[in-house]
Design an enzyme around this catalytic site. Structure first.
Site, PDB file in Angstrom:
ATOM      1  N   GLU A   1       3.399   1.375  -4.798  1.00 39.45           N
ATOM      2  CA  GLU A   1       3.909   0.551  -5.897  1.00 39.45           C
ATOM      3  C   GLU A   1       4.931  -0.469  -5.398  1.00 39.45           C
ATOM      4  O   GLU A   1       4.875  -1.656  -5.745  1.00 39.45           O
ATOM      5  CB  GLU A   1       4.551   1.446  -6.966  1.00 39.45           C
TER       6      GLU A   1
ATOM      7  N   ASP B   1       4.553  -4.634  -5.444  1.00 39.51           N
ATOM      8  CA  ASP B   1       5.472  -5.515  -6.176  1.00 39.51           C
ATOM      9  C   ASP B   1       6.026  -6.615  -5.283  1.00 39.51           C
ATOM     10  O   ASP B   1       6.003  -7.796  -5.633  1.00 39.51           O
ATOM     11  CB  ASP B   1       6.632  -4.695  -6.746  1.00 39.51           C
TER      12      ASP B   1
ATOM     13  N   SER C   1       0.847  -3.116 -12.989  1.00 44.08           N
ATOM     14  CA  SER C   1       1.835  -3.173 -11.908  1.00 44.08           C
ATOM     15  C   SER C   1       1.525  -4.322 -10.952  1.00 44.08           C
ATOM     16  O   SER C   1       2.423  -4.811 -10.263  1.00 44.08           O
ATOM     17  CB  SER C   1       1.838  -1.862 -11.122  1.00 44.08           C
TER      18      SER C   1
END
Length: 293
Positions: free
Chosen positions: A120, A124, A266
Site C-alpha cells: 500500500e 501511494d 488506493s
C-alpha cells in the site's frame, strides 16, 4: 431484424446471439490483414496500468510536471505500512522515462520502519509522484492505532500543529463508518474543517465496494460507507465516490520486485491527488491560491 421459416416460427420465442451482427468486411491484402490482427490483439490484451498509461489517458504531456519549489504534495501511511526509497527509484527507472520526475521523497514526518516495504505504501508514493511529477513530496508515517484502526485524529492534530505543510494530501485508508463512535468522527471532522480553512486539499479512498453494505439478520440491510471518505457529504444524500479514476491492474515496485495487477481506490486516490498538485502548480505560477477544499 431476422427471419425464420414459417413452419418453425410458432415453435420459437426468439433467436439469441444475434443482437449485434459482425461488421461487413471487404477483401484486403494479407499484409494489411496481419497488421489489423496485431492491433486487435493489443486492444484486447491489457498489460496493466503504468504511469505512461495514466498520463496518456488523462492527457498529461511531458510538459505537465511541477516546476515551482513552493508547491508540494503528501501521502499519509498507517497500519505499519512503510515505503522504501530504493523501490521508488527503481519504479521511476522502469516507468518514468517519458516525463521529468523525482526519485526521492523529500521529507518523511514520523517513524519509518526498517522492515519490508508495504504494498500500500509503495503504491501511494509511486503514483502520486507519477501524476504529480516533479512536485516536492512528503510522507506522513503514522504509527500506533486508535481502537485497532488508523489514528486519523493523531495525524490531523499533527497537521494542525505544523506551520508549513504540503498543499495536497492523499490517504488510501478508511474504516467502516459504523465501527467508529460519533464523538470521534465529529472530532475528526473538526480537524478537517481546520485543514480546509488553511487551504489544504485532502483526498480519501472511497473503498472498493462503493457505498458498501451491512448485512443484518432481520434482512433490513443498510449501506456501510467508509470513513473518512463519507465526511463532508451533502445532507440531502450521499455520493461515493465523488471522483473516479483508473484503479485496476497497476504495476508497483515493492521490496525491489515489480508486481502487476494491484487494484483498488488506493490506486486512484494518489493519482488524482497528483493531478491536483499539478493544477496547484499552474495556479501558483499565476499568483493564485492553491485549490484548497
Amino acid at each position: 431484424p431476422y427471419t425464420v421459416p414459417a413452419e418453425l416460427a410458432e415453435h420459437l420465442d426468439f433467436v439469441g446471439g444475434l443482437h449485434r451482427f459482425p461488421a461487413e468486411r471487404t477483401a484486403v491484402s494479407r499484409a494489411a490483414e496481419a497488421t489489423k490482427d496485431v492491433g486487435a490483439a493489443r486492444a484486447m490484451f491489457h498489460l496493466g496500468v503504468t504511469p505512461s498509461v495514466l498520463r496518456q489517458r488523462y492527457n498529461l504531456t511531458a510538459r505537465d510536471v511541477g516546476v515551482l519549489p513552493n508547491n508540494s504534495q503528501a501521502c499519509a501511511q498507517f497500519l505499519e505500512q512503510y515505503f522504501h526509497q530504493a523501490d521508488l527509484a527503481e519504479f521511476m527507472q522502469l516507468f518514468g522515462s517519458s516525463f521529468a520526475h523525482r526519485t526521492q521523497v523529500d521529507k518523511v514526518v514520523g517513524h519509518q520502519g526498517h522492515g519490508k516495504a508495504g504494498l500500500e505504501a509503495s503504491l501511494d508514493v509511486e503514483y502520486i509522484m507519477s501524476t504529480g511529477a516533479n512536485v516536492s513530496t512528503w510522507v506522513f508515517s503514522n504509527s500506533g492505532r486508535h481502537e485497532s484502526q488508523e489514528p486519523f485524529l493523531a495525524w490531523l492534530l499533527l497537521l494542525s500543529n505544523m506551520s508549513a505543510l504540503p498543499w495536497v494530501h492523499s490517504v488510501s485508508y478508511g474504516d467502516d463508518e459504523d465501527s467508529l463512535s460519533l464523538a470521534y468522527m465529529e472530532r475528526v471532522n473538526a480537524e478537517f474543517m481546520k485543514a480546509a480553512a488553511r487551504g489544504l486539499t485532502i483526498l480519501f479512498a472511497s473503498g472498493d465496494d462503493g457505498a458498501g453494505c451491512r448485512h443484518v439478520h432481520s434482512g433490513n440491510h443498510t449501506f456501510r460507507p467508509s470513513f473518512p471518505a463519507s465526511s463532508y457529504y451533502n445532507i440531502g444524500g450521499r455520493a461515493s465516490p465523488y471522483l473516479a479514476a483508473l484503479s485496476d491492474n497497476y504495476w508497483v515496485v515493492t521490496n525491489r520486485i515489480p508486481l502487476p495487477w494491484v487494484s483498488g481506490t488506493s490506486a486512484s486516490t494518489p493519482v488524482v491527488a497528483g493531478m491536483l498538485a499539478l493544477i496547484n502548480d499552474r495556479r501558483l505560477q499565476r499568483g493564485l491560491a492553491p485549490l484548497g477544499f
